[in-house]
Scaffold this motif. Sequence first.
Motif, PDB file in Angstrom:
ATOM      1  N   LEU A   1      45.945 120.810  63.977  1.00  0.00           N
ATOM      2  CA  LEU A   1      45.902 120.230  65.321  1.00  0.00           C
ATOM      3  C   LEU A   1      46.915 119.105  65.459  1.00  0.00           C
ATOM      4  O   LEU A   1      47.533 118.943  66.527  1.00  0.00           O
ATOM      5  CB  LEU A   1      44.489 119.725  65.631  1.00  0.00           C
ATOM      6  N   LEU A   2      47.109 118.333  64.405  1.00  0.00           N
ATOM      7  CA  LEU A   2      48.116 117.275  64.425  1.00  0.00           C
ATOM      8  C   LEU A   2      49.504 117.872  64.628  1.00  0.00           C
ATOM      9  O   LEU A   2      50.300 117.378  65.436  1.00  0.00           O
ATOM     10  CB  LEU A   2      48.051 116.480  63.114  1.00  0.00           C
ATOM     11  N   ALA A   3      49.790 118.943  63.902  1.00  0.00           N
ATOM     12  CA  ALA A   3      51.096 119.605  64.042  1.00  0.00           C
ATOM     13  C   ALA A   3      51.248 120.263  65.404  1.00  0.00           C
ATOM     14  O   ALA A   3      52.284 120.124  66.077  1.00  0.00           O
ATOM     15  CB  ALA A   3      51.267 120.641  62.932  1.00  0.00           C
ATOM     16  N   ALA A   4      50.204 120.966  65.855  1.00  0.00           N
ATOM     17  CA  ALA A   4      50.286 121.663  67.144  1.00  0.00           C
ATOM     18  C   ALA A   4      50.356 120.679  68.303  1.00  0.00           C
ATOM     19  O   ALA A   4      51.083 120.906  69.284  1.00  0.00           O
ATOM     20  CB  ALA A   4      49.076 122.587  67.310  1.00  0.00           C
ATOM     21  N   GLY A   5      49.614 119.576  68.208  1.00  0.00           N
ATOM     22  CA  GLY A   5      49.668 118.558  69.251  1.00  0.00           C
ATOM     23  C   GLY A   5      51.036 117.922  69.345  1.00  0.00           C
ATOM     24  O   GLY A   5      51.536 117.632  70.442  1.00  0.00           O
ATOM     25  N   TRP A   6      51.667 117.708  68.188  1.00  0.00           N
ATOM     26  CA  TRP A   6      53.022 117.144  68.175  1.00  0.00           C
ATOM     27  C   TRP A   6      54.009 118.123  68.809  1.00  0.00           C
ATOM     28  O   TRP A   6      54.874 117.721  69.604  1.00  0.00           O
ATOM     29  CB  TRP A   6      53.436 116.825  66.738  1.00  0.00           C
ATOM     30  N   ILE A   7      53.914 119.395  68.459  1.00  0.00           N
ATOM     31  CA  ILE A   7      54.794 120.403  69.050  1.00  0.00           C
ATOM     32  C   ILE A   7      54.626 120.452  70.576  1.00  0.00           C
ATOM     33  O   ILE A   7      55.598 120.491  71.332  1.00  0.00           O
ATOM     34  CB  ILE A   7      54.510 121.785  68.429  1.00  0.00           C
TER      35      ILE A   7
ATOM     36  N   VAL B   1      43.010 127.562  66.051  1.00  0.00           N
ATOM     37  CA  VAL B   1      42.879 128.985  65.679  1.00  0.00           C
ATOM     38  C   VAL B   1      43.524 129.237  64.324  1.00  0.00           C
ATOM     39  O   VAL B   1      42.967 129.959  63.477  1.00  0.00           O
ATOM     40  CB  VAL B   1      43.511 129.881  66.755  1.00  0.00           C
ATOM     41  N   ALA B   2      44.692 128.645  64.107  1.00  0.00           N
ATOM     42  CA  ALA B   2      45.371 128.799  62.820  1.00  0.00           C
ATOM     43  C   ALA B   2      44.515 128.262  61.678  1.00  0.00           C
ATOM     44  O   ALA B   2      44.403 128.884  60.612  1.00  0.00           O
ATOM     45  CB  ALA B   2      46.724 128.081  62.856  1.00  0.00           C
ATOM     46  N   GLY B   3      43.884 127.112  61.902  1.00  0.00           N
ATOM     47  CA  GLY B   3      43.004 126.544  60.884  1.00  0.00           C
ATOM     48  C   GLY B   3      41.826 127.435  60.578  1.00  0.00           C
ATOM     49  O   GLY B   3      41.430 127.598  59.420  1.00  0.00           O
TER      50      GLY B   3
END
Length: 471
Positions: free
Chosen positions: A460-466, A232-234
């Motif tokens: 998605l990489l950042a959100a998946g890591w979080i 969503v952010a993207g």
Amino acid sequence: MVWELLTNPVLVAVAVLLALSALRMNVVFALVVASVVGGLMGAVDGGEAWAMLGHGEFHAFWNCCVGGFSGTMKAFLSNLDNGAVLAINYVMLGTFSIAISRSGVTELIARKLFAWIGTELTARRLLYFKYMLLGILTLISISSQNLIPMHIAFIPVLIPPLLPVFEKLKLDRRAVACVLTFGLITPYMVLPVGFGKIYLNNILLDNITRNGMEVHASQASPAMLIPALGMVAGLLIAVFFSYRRPRVYNTSGTEAMVDATEPAEIKPFNVAVGIAAILMALVVQIFLDSLLVGALLAVMVFVIAGVIRLRDTQDVFVQGVHLMGGIGIVMIAAAGFANVMKETGGVSELVTLVQGAALDYKGVTVFAMLLIGLIITMGIGSSFSTVPLIAAIYVPLCAAMGLSPLATIAIVGSAGALGDAGSPVSESVLGPTAGLNADGQHDHIYDSTIPTFLHYNLPLLAAGWIAGMVL
């Protein structure tokens, strides 16, 4: 570990594919070249060629290269039939799209939109209508994954007639590409209906359970919510910041395309037949699970009703091939490339590398799992195929690190979805290109692949890591 990554055949082949595509080489050519490079590096039926070269055994090295090339081509060609099924579906879909355009349905939609915009296009009215249209396209794209599960089938039907509307709004088509890709990916990540039911329940949860961790269907959507928020952010960044400025295209190309398909007049009967044909295709696809049969029967509705003469079906088919044949050929080549990557053993090596990471550094290990998932999906082009490849190692590794089932679902699910956007061979990127490039003014790599990669894979990489760290 760094050297093993740099010499991994899958990583090198994907890098070659992306580099050649960025240099504007045809994607099919790039897939073949990347397959050969990856196959030789992975010694597909060729033995340890590089080791022989290191020992000065040039003759043996040459023989191994010949054997490796032969094995690579055999692996590439042996899997083309899988892509051929998709290709014929896309060609029939293109034929159906041309038939619909001749009925006047989509032209009627475009004319209504033009009338709605009006001749006096103030800056405020332009802004309002632009974002309203993007919002509608987002909802339609999301619905294509669950409410009306037709995946990319709506794009060549709906988007080409709207190109003149985009021109009047001076809408950057990269924003439209990002909107469409968002709707094709995010719903299956988080909503357990339609394609999401297949991804979350049949693939993600099933593979996690098979590899020793007990999970429940009720956990899937909550676990994937944070990664979905990254998508969503993207989307918001793409629409409201990156591509918010007006962009002018060559209107003569769009006008020529419209003139080529525009009916002499819009007849209510023809429009009614077009709507009936769309419903026929939808019902057949839902209940018989066959896009090919649905498109064929829909075209026959036009023929039986007399909207299209039987002898004109040849011309309709040729135009359909022109519209969607390219994406079909890419999918055929992508199936061969994916098989070569599997034969090299490089996918298993990438996944195993994560297992060797230090468990004391949980954050680094989670990031590595996500990054390798990105690399695999970028090459294969299918998140649905990536999850079974990585789950066998990722699930035990998550358990060894003491991660919860929710965190495991988020990591494996995000690692699979990463790369679906931004891969030059992904349907979620090829589909938008097929519609937006109907007049030849939308580049697949620079207007679809790179924008969707930047706006979705990085968040998605950042959100998946979080999600993997906090759940």
